[in-house]
Scaffold this motif. Structure first.
Motif, PDB file in Angstrom:
ATOM      1  N   PRO A   4      11.260   3.585   1.454  1.00 33.19           N
ATOM      2  CA  PRO A   4      11.330   3.746  -0.001  1.00 33.19           C
ATOM      3  C   PRO A   4      10.906   5.154  -0.402  1.00 33.19           C
ATOM      4  CG  PRO A   4       9.466   2.369   0.598  1.00 33.19           C
ATOM      5  CD  PRO A   4      10.221   2.669   1.856  1.00 33.19           C
ATOM      6  N   GLU A   5      11.199   5.497  -1.615  1.00 32.03           N
ATOM      7  CA  GLU A   5      10.834   6.806  -2.136  1.00 32.03           C
ATOM      8  C   GLU A   5       9.318   6.943  -2.185  1.00 32.03           C
ATOM      9  OE1 GLU A   5      11.303   8.977  -6.398  1.00 32.03           O
ATOM     10  OE2 GLU A   5      13.106   8.038  -5.578  1.00 32.03           O
ATOM     11  N   ARG A   6       8.836   8.133  -1.861  1.00 32.40           N
ATOM     12  CA  ARG A   6       7.393   8.408  -1.935  1.00 32.40           C
ATOM     13  C   ARG A   6       6.948   8.255  -3.386  1.00 32.40           C
ATOM     14  NH1 ARG A   6       5.902  14.070   0.074  1.00 32.40           N
ATOM     15  NH2 ARG A   6       6.396  14.645  -2.039  1.00 32.40           N
ATOM     16  N   PRO A   7       5.729   7.746  -3.640  1.00 34.88           N
ATOM     17  CA  PRO A   7       5.243   7.638  -5.018  1.00 34.88           C
ATOM     18  C   PRO A   7       5.366   8.968  -5.762  1.00 34.88           C
ATOM     19  CG  PRO A   7       3.796   6.443  -3.565  1.00 34.88           C
ATOM     20  CD  PRO A   7       4.784   7.174  -2.687  1.00 34.88           C
ATOM     21  N   HIS A  92       2.871   0.515   0.799  1.00 30.29           N
ATOM     22  CA  HIS A  92       4.234   0.066   1.096  1.00 30.29           C
ATOM     23  C   HIS A  92       5.099   1.225   1.608  1.00 30.29           C
ATOM     24  CE1 HIS A  92       3.485  -3.985  -0.175  1.00 30.29           C
ATOM     25  NE2 HIS A  92       3.031  -3.557  -1.338  1.00 30.29           N
ATOM     26  N   TYR A  93       4.916   2.381   1.003  1.00 30.53           N
ATOM     27  CA  TYR A  93       5.672   3.555   1.435  1.00 30.53           C
ATOM     28  C   TYR A  93       5.330   3.928   2.886  1.00 30.53           C
ATOM     29  CZ  TYR A  93       6.824   8.489   1.950  1.00 30.53           C
ATOM     30  OH  TYR A  93       7.280   9.689   2.424  1.00 30.53           O
ATOM     31  N   LEU A  94       4.038   4.066   3.196  1.00 32.35           N
ATOM     32  CA  LEU A  94       3.634   4.471   4.544  1.00 32.35           C
ATOM     33  C   LEU A  94       3.975   3.408   5.581  1.00 32.35           C
ATOM     34  CD1 LEU A  94       0.225   6.178   3.679  1.00 32.35           C
ATOM     35  CD2 LEU A  94       2.387   7.297   4.313  1.00 32.35           C
ATOM     36  N   ARG A  95       3.791   2.146   5.220  1.00 35.21           N
ATOM     37  CA  ARG A  95       4.121   1.061   6.148  1.00 35.21           C
ATOM     38  C   ARG A  95       5.616   1.064   6.479  1.00 35.21           C
ATOM     39  NH1 ARG A  95       3.333  -4.993   4.482  1.00 35.21           N
ATOM     40  NH2 ARG A  95       5.510  -5.248   4.931  1.00 35.21           N
ATOM     41  N   SER A  96       6.429   1.274   5.465  1.00 35.64           N
ATOM     42  CA  SER A  96       7.876   1.282   5.704  1.00 35.64           C
ATOM     43  C   SER A  96       8.305   2.514   6.504  1.00 35.64           C
ATOM     44  CB  SER A  96       8.637   1.206   4.388  1.00 35.64           C
ATOM     45  OG  SER A  96       8.456   2.385   3.647  1.00 35.64           O
ATOM     46  N   ALA A  97       7.485   3.557   6.479  1.00 40.56           N
ATOM     47  CA  ALA A  97       7.761   4.753   7.285  1.00 40.56           C
ATOM     48  C   ALA A  97       7.209   4.590   8.705  1.00 40.56           C
ATOM     49  CB  ALA A  97       7.150   5.983   6.625  1.00 40.56           C
ATOM     50  N   GLU A  98       6.771   3.367   9.021  1.00 36.58           N
ATOM     51  CA  GLU A  98       6.273   2.991  10.341  1.00 36.58           C
ATOM     52  C   GLU A  98       4.989   3.720  10.738  1.00 36.58           C
ATOM     53  OE1 GLU A  98       9.442   2.911  13.224  1.00 36.58           O
ATOM     54  OE2 GLU A  98      10.707   1.714  11.887  1.00 36.58           O
TER      55      GLU A  98
END
Length: 146
Positions: A4-7, A92-98
């Motif tokens: 997802p897009e970074r905050p 959510h952003y960092l988790r989705s970036a693995e």
């Protein structure tokens, strides 16, 4: 999986660091008596949070009795975010970036909210919303603005 897009807003500075120490009382005296920090919060006898007003230093008693490594006893360091909602967005952003996660977002007794993840070198990083220091801005000259 797409990331997802970074905050929208960037992290608001690195003003939190945590150390595991063998002699909690001596370290607390050093930071308060010699450096002028004040006790922000003491959740129990093995943990104290100190501040100069725009930061947060965590000192926790090292209950495992680890040998002091050359370079100190860093437990983790924290990047401030300005709201609990932004904290969850970063998770959510960092988790989705693995990014490897150590914990999910959780609330603290003092009103803070944070989670832990690992950087590529294995250092523990804590994005944190903390009511005492979040929302503050600093100019390029270091002047504090609320």
């Amino acid at each position: 999986m797409s990331v997802p897009e970074r905050p929208k807003r960037p992290l608001n500075g690195m003003r939190h660091i945590a150390f595991r120490v063998n002699d909690l009382e001596a370290c607390e005296r050093f930071y308060t008596d010699l450096l002028g920090m004040e006790v922000l919060f003491r959740p129990h006898h093995n943990l104290v949070y100190l501040t100069l007003g725009n930061d947060n230093l965590s000192l926790s008693r090292d209950l495992q009795g680890a040998e002091k490594a050359e370079g100190g006893t860093l437990d983790h360091f924290g990047f401030v975010v300005d709201s609990a909602e932004e904290l969850d967005q970063w998770y959510h952003y960092l988790r989705s970036a693995e990014v490897p996660m150590v914990s999910a977002p959780h609330d603290h007794q003092d009103g803070a909210r944070s989670f832990y993840c690992l950087d590529p070198a294995g250092n523990t990083v804590q994005p944190i919303y903390h009511p005492a220091i979040s929302g503050q801005t600093f100019s390029s000259t270091g002047d504090h603005q609320s």
